[in-house]
Design a protein around this motif. Sequence first.
Motif, PDB file in Angstrom:
ATOM      1  N   ASP A 222       0.733  -1.257  -0.025  1.00 36.79           N
ATOM      2  CA  ASP A 222       0.019   0.073   0.094  1.00 36.79           C
ATOM      3  C   ASP A 222       0.911   1.401   0.253  1.00 36.79           C
ATOM      4  OD1 ASP A 222      -2.507  -1.432   2.147  1.00 36.79           O
ATOM      5  OD2 ASP A 222      -2.287  -1.526  -0.133  1.00 36.79           O
TER       6      ASP A 222
ATOM      7  N   THR B 257      -0.130   5.431   0.069  1.00 37.15           N
ATOM      8  CA  THR B 257      -1.149   6.604   0.011  1.00 37.15           C
ATOM      9  C   THR B 257      -0.282   8.201  -0.220  1.00 37.15           C
ATOM     10  OG1 THR B 257      -1.651   6.753   2.079  1.00 37.15           O
ATOM     11  CG2 THR B 257      -3.056   5.639   0.818  1.00 37.15           C
TER      12      THR B 257
ATOM     13  N   ASP C  30      -0.295  12.685  -0.551  1.00 42.40           N
ATOM     14  CA  ASP C  30      -0.748  13.837  -0.188  1.00 42.40           C
ATOM     15  C   ASP C  30      -0.498  14.821  -1.046  1.00 42.40           C
ATOM     16  OD1 ASP C  30      -1.724  15.767   2.496  1.00 42.40           O
ATOM     17  OD2 ASP C  30      -2.908  15.617   0.653  1.00 42.40           O
TER      18      ASP C  30
ATOM     19  N   GLN D 218      -5.327   4.705  -7.760  1.00 42.64           N
ATOM     20  CA  GLN D 218      -6.854   5.254  -7.461  1.00 42.64           C
ATOM     21  C   GLN D 218      -6.697   6.787  -7.133  1.00 42.64           C
ATOM     22  OE1 GLN D 218      -9.524   2.583  -5.336  1.00 42.64           O
ATOM     23  NE2 GLN D 218      -7.839   1.205  -5.487  1.00 42.64           N
ATOM     24  N   LYS D 219      -6.882   7.798  -8.041  1.00 46.05           N
ATOM     25  CA  LYS D 219      -6.516   9.015  -7.887  1.00 46.05           C
ATOM     26  C   LYS D 219      -7.608   9.639  -6.753  1.00 46.05           C
ATOM     27  CE  LYS D 219      -5.390  12.860 -11.220  1.00 46.05           C
ATOM     28  NZ  LYS D 219      -5.373  13.080 -12.549  1.00 46.05           N
ATOM     29  N   ALA D 220      -8.687   9.269  -6.958  1.00 41.53           N
ATOM     30  CA  ALA D 220      -9.694   9.963  -6.065  1.00 41.53           C
ATOM     31  C   ALA D 220      -9.235   9.611  -4.694  1.00 41.53           C
ATOM     32  CB  ALA D 220     -11.318   9.480  -6.454  1.00 41.53           C
ATOM     33  N   ARG D 221      -8.952   8.376  -4.407  1.00 45.43           N
ATOM     34  CA  ARG D 221      -8.318   7.918  -3.103  1.00 45.43           C
ATOM     35  C   ARG D 221      -6.911   8.230  -2.665  1.00 45.43           C
ATOM     36  NH1 ARG D 221     -10.619   1.838  -1.970  1.00 45.43           N
ATOM     37  NH2 ARG D 221     -12.906   2.172  -2.429  1.00 45.43           N
ATOM     38  N   LYS D 222      -6.423   9.135  -3.456  1.00 45.33           N
ATOM     39  CA  LYS D 222      -4.907   9.185  -3.550  1.00 45.33           C
ATOM     40  C   LYS D 222      -4.025   8.031  -2.991  1.00 45.33           C
ATOM     41  CE  LYS D 222      -5.387  14.166  -2.967  1.00 45.33           C
ATOM     42  NZ  LYS D 222      -4.964  15.235  -2.254  1.00 45.33           N
ATOM     43  N   SER D 223      -4.162   6.988  -3.748  1.00 50.67           N
ATOM     44  CA  SER D 223      -3.244   5.894  -3.529  1.00 50.67           C
ATOM     45  C   SER D 223      -2.740   5.170  -4.822  1.00 50.67           C
ATOM     46  CB  SER D 223      -4.636   4.634  -2.860  1.00 50.67           C
ATOM     47  OG  SER D 223      -5.091   4.054  -3.789  1.00 50.67           O
TER      48      SER D 223
ATOM     49  N   ASN E 235      -0.924   1.708  -5.098  1.00 50.70           N
ATOM     50  CA  ASN E 235      -0.548   0.339  -4.562  1.00 50.70           C
ATOM     51  C   ASN E 235       0.124  -0.436  -5.557  1.00 50.70           C
ATOM     52  OD1 ASN E 235      -1.917   1.140  -2.213  1.00 50.70           O
ATOM     53  ND2 ASN E 235      -3.624   0.018  -2.606  1.00 50.70           N
TER      54      ASN E 235
END
Lengths: 113, 114
Positions: free
Chosen positions: B22, B24, B26, B69-74, B76
């Motif tokens: 994982d 993430t 910011d 996953q851009k909206a989740r800022k992830s 992985n």
Amino acid sequence: EAQVTQNPRYLITVTGKKLTVTCSQNMNHEYMSWYRQDPGLGLRQIYYSMNVEVTDKGDVPEGYKVSRKEKRNFPLILESPSPNQTSLYFCASSFNGLNTEAFFGQGTRLTVV
Amino acid sequence: AQKITQTQPGMFVQEKEAVTLDCTYDTSDPSYGLFWYKQPSSGEMIFLIYQGSYDQQNATEGRYSLNFQKARKSANLVISASQLGDSAMYFCAMREGSTDKLIFGTGTRLQVFP
């Protein structure tokens, strides 16, 4: 062969004795940076340089100096090393730009006693 | 402020299985790049895969793929068909368009067992 060369690979020194870790790259990269790696903290940026004569502080610059007089070289200077600077140090270089991977040197393991 | 978070200090996976590491991030910059590096016990840093913020498709490189996953800022990292040689430390990193500064997460140590 394209590479980033750091020297020395291993160094044990005493508190207060000035030292320099050299870094040289042969890929004509604009961007160069120094990181220190400590267990549980990952790689933290010390200083970086976008081009000759352009340097800026990273996240942990205290106790370190750098210079970028030539494009290929980016030495890291510890004017008065202390035991809390015992760490694994990496130099990295890349072209400027979002999609450019960084190339790393082999690392310098520094112990300050 | 620019930040990368890797919440898994260590992971175990059996040989030939897939594993997800994982990451993430910011940032307020709409333009950025995401990278994964591998650090084996020998210490060198090996570039694995790159994903740009404007890329429409997830990046893939052999057995490595990046689940972006851009909206989740992830961002992985997925390693398929794990091999014993995949045992290493893995770092997620990000470069912002406005500064070009490259920062790293704290890493995940992956152990692959037979």
